[in-house]
Design a protein around this motif. Structure first.
Motif, PDB file in Angstrom:
ATOM      1  N   SER A 147      73.750  54.995  53.189  1.00 31.40           N
ATOM      2  CA  SER A 147      72.661  55.848  53.663  1.00 31.40           C
ATOM      3  C   SER A 147      71.874  56.445  52.499  1.00 31.40           C
ATOM      4  N   TYR A 148      72.580  56.834  51.441  1.00 30.42           N
ATOM      5  CA  TYR A 148      71.896  57.371  50.262  1.00 30.42           C
ATOM      6  C   TYR A 148      71.037  56.292  49.607  1.00 30.42           C
ATOM      7  N   THR A 170      67.860  55.506  51.360  1.00 36.36           N
ATOM      8  CA  THR A 170      66.842  56.551  51.236  1.00 36.36           C
ATOM      9  C   THR A 170      66.278  56.650  49.834  1.00 36.36           C
ATOM     10  N   ARG A 171      67.150  56.609  48.832  1.00 37.93           N
ATOM     11  CA  ARG A 171      66.736  56.861  47.445  1.00 37.93           C
ATOM     12  C   ARG A 171      66.578  55.593  46.625  1.00 37.93           C
TER      13      ARG A 171
END
Length: 299
Positions: free
Chosen positions: A170-171, A174-175
Motif C-alpha cells: 500500500s505504501y 502510494t509513494r
C-alpha cells in the motif's frame, strides 16, 4: 590454605567487585573471603586487589593473575566433568544466546528439539540484541550474525543473512518504488537501532545514503510493524520478515543494490574437548540452520 578455593574466591571478588557479594554468592563468611584473598596475595607475593570507596578492583598484577586463574579453574572444571562422564553423554544445563528475534524464530525450535532428544539436559536461553561475552556471562554457545573479531573461540559458519529494504504494498502504491538507494531521500524511512545504529545505509558498489527517519525505534519488531501498516520503508535482516513477505504483507525493494550477505556463525569457547551437551547441540544446529533457505545467500 586451599589454593584452589582461594583462587575461586579471588575470581568471584574480582567479578562482583565486592567482598560481601562474593561471600554471599559462595556461601562463605566475609572474614573467610578476606582471609583467603590475603593468603593468596601472600602466596604470590603481590597485591591483587585494591579497594575503592565504592568497589574492589584488580591491580595490574591482579588483572593478569585473574586471567590465569580463570584458565586454571576452567581446566579443573573440564577435568572434573570428564571424570564424571560429561564428555560421553549430554547432561547438565546448556546455555545459549542469540539475537532476540533470531533466537525466538530459529534457535528456540532447535532447543526444543534438542531437549526432546536428550532428556538429561536442561537449557537456558538468553535472547538479546546486544553483544554478549559468552565466557563472562556463562554461555555455552552463541549464534552471531556478522563478521567475527579474532578471539579464542571456535566458530562454525552455518550460512549467511541478507539485509533487505521493504515496505507494505500500500505504501509503495502510494509513494512509488525507489529505484536506487539515492531515491530513499524522497521516502519515509523507519529505523531501528537494535541492529544498525547508524543512519548511514550502505549498499553494493560503495553506495551510501544517510536517511532521516520518520520513526526511530529501539526494536526491529516495532519498525517492521510500522512498515506493515504502510508508514514507510525499513531495513532489517531478511529472516525477520520472511513470513510477512510470503503473506504479501511486505514487499522487497532495492534487491539489486543489496550488500553482500553477512555470515552467520555458531561460536563456543575453545577447549581441549567440548562437553557432549555442546557437541550434540552444535551437530543438531549446524544441520538445521544450513538446511534452512533463509540462512543461504541469494543465488
Amino acid at each position: 590454605m586451599d589454593r584452589w578455593q582461594a583462587m575461586r574466591v579471588f575470581v568471584k571478588v574480582a567479578e562482583t567487585e565486592s567482598f560481601a557479594r562474593a561471600a554471599r554468592d559462595l556461601h562463605l563468611s566475609a572474614p573467610a573471603v578476606t582471609r583467603l584473598v590475603a593468603g593468596l596475595e601472600a602466596l604470590v607475593g603481590a597485591r591483587l586487589l585494591v579497594r575503592t570507596t565504592r568497589s574492589v578492583k584488580p591491580t595490574e598484577a591482579g588483572a593478569r593473575y585473574l586471567q590465569d586463574c580463570r584458565r586454571i579453574l576452567g581446566d579443573i572444571a573440564e577435568a572434573e566433568l570428564a571424570a564424571a562422564g560429561h564428555y560421553a553423554k549430554p547432561v547438565g544445563t546448556l546455555a545459549i544466546t542469540a539475537p532476540l528475534l533470531l533466537g525466538q524464530l530459529h534457535v528456540l525450535p532447535l532447543v526444543l528439539d534438542y531437549l526432546e532428544r536428550y532428556p538429561d539436559v536442561r537449557a537456558r536461553t538468553f535472547f538479546v540484541d546486544r553483544p554478549v561475552n559468552i565466557v563472562d556471562e556463562g554461555m555455552d554457545i552463541a549464534l552471531r550474525i556478522g563478521h567475527l573479531a579474532d578471539s579464542g573461540l571456535t566458530a562454525i559458519q552455518v550460512g549467511c543473512m541478507r539485509r533487505v529494504v521493504c515496505a507494505a504494498p500500500s505504501y509503495l502504491a502510494t509513494r512509488g518504488v525507489p529505484g536506487t538507494p539515492a531515491a530513499l531521500r524522497d521516502h519515509r524511512v523507519l529505523v531501528s537501532h537494535s541492529a544498525w545504529s547508524s543512519l548511514e545505509w550502505r549498499f553494493a558498489g560503495g553506495q551510501r545514503v544517510v536517511v532521516e527517519p520518520l520513526l526511530h525505534s529501539n526494536t526491529n519488531a516495532a519498525a517492521i510493524s510500522a512498515a506493515e501498516n504502510g508508514l514507510g520503508l525499513t531495513r532489517v535482516p531478511h529472516y525477520q520478515i520472511a513470513q510477512a513477505l510470503a503473506d504479501g504483507v511486505l514487499q522487497l525493494v532495492l534487491e539489486d543494490h543489496e550488500e553482500a550477505p553477512l555470515p552467520v556463525n555458531l561460536i563456543y569457547p575453545e577447549g581441549r574437548q567440548a562437553p557432549a551437551k555442546v557437541r550434540a547441540f552444535i551437530d543438531l544446529a549446524v544441520a538445521g540452520l544450513r538446511s534452512n533457505p533463509l540462512f543461504n545467500p541469494r543465488q
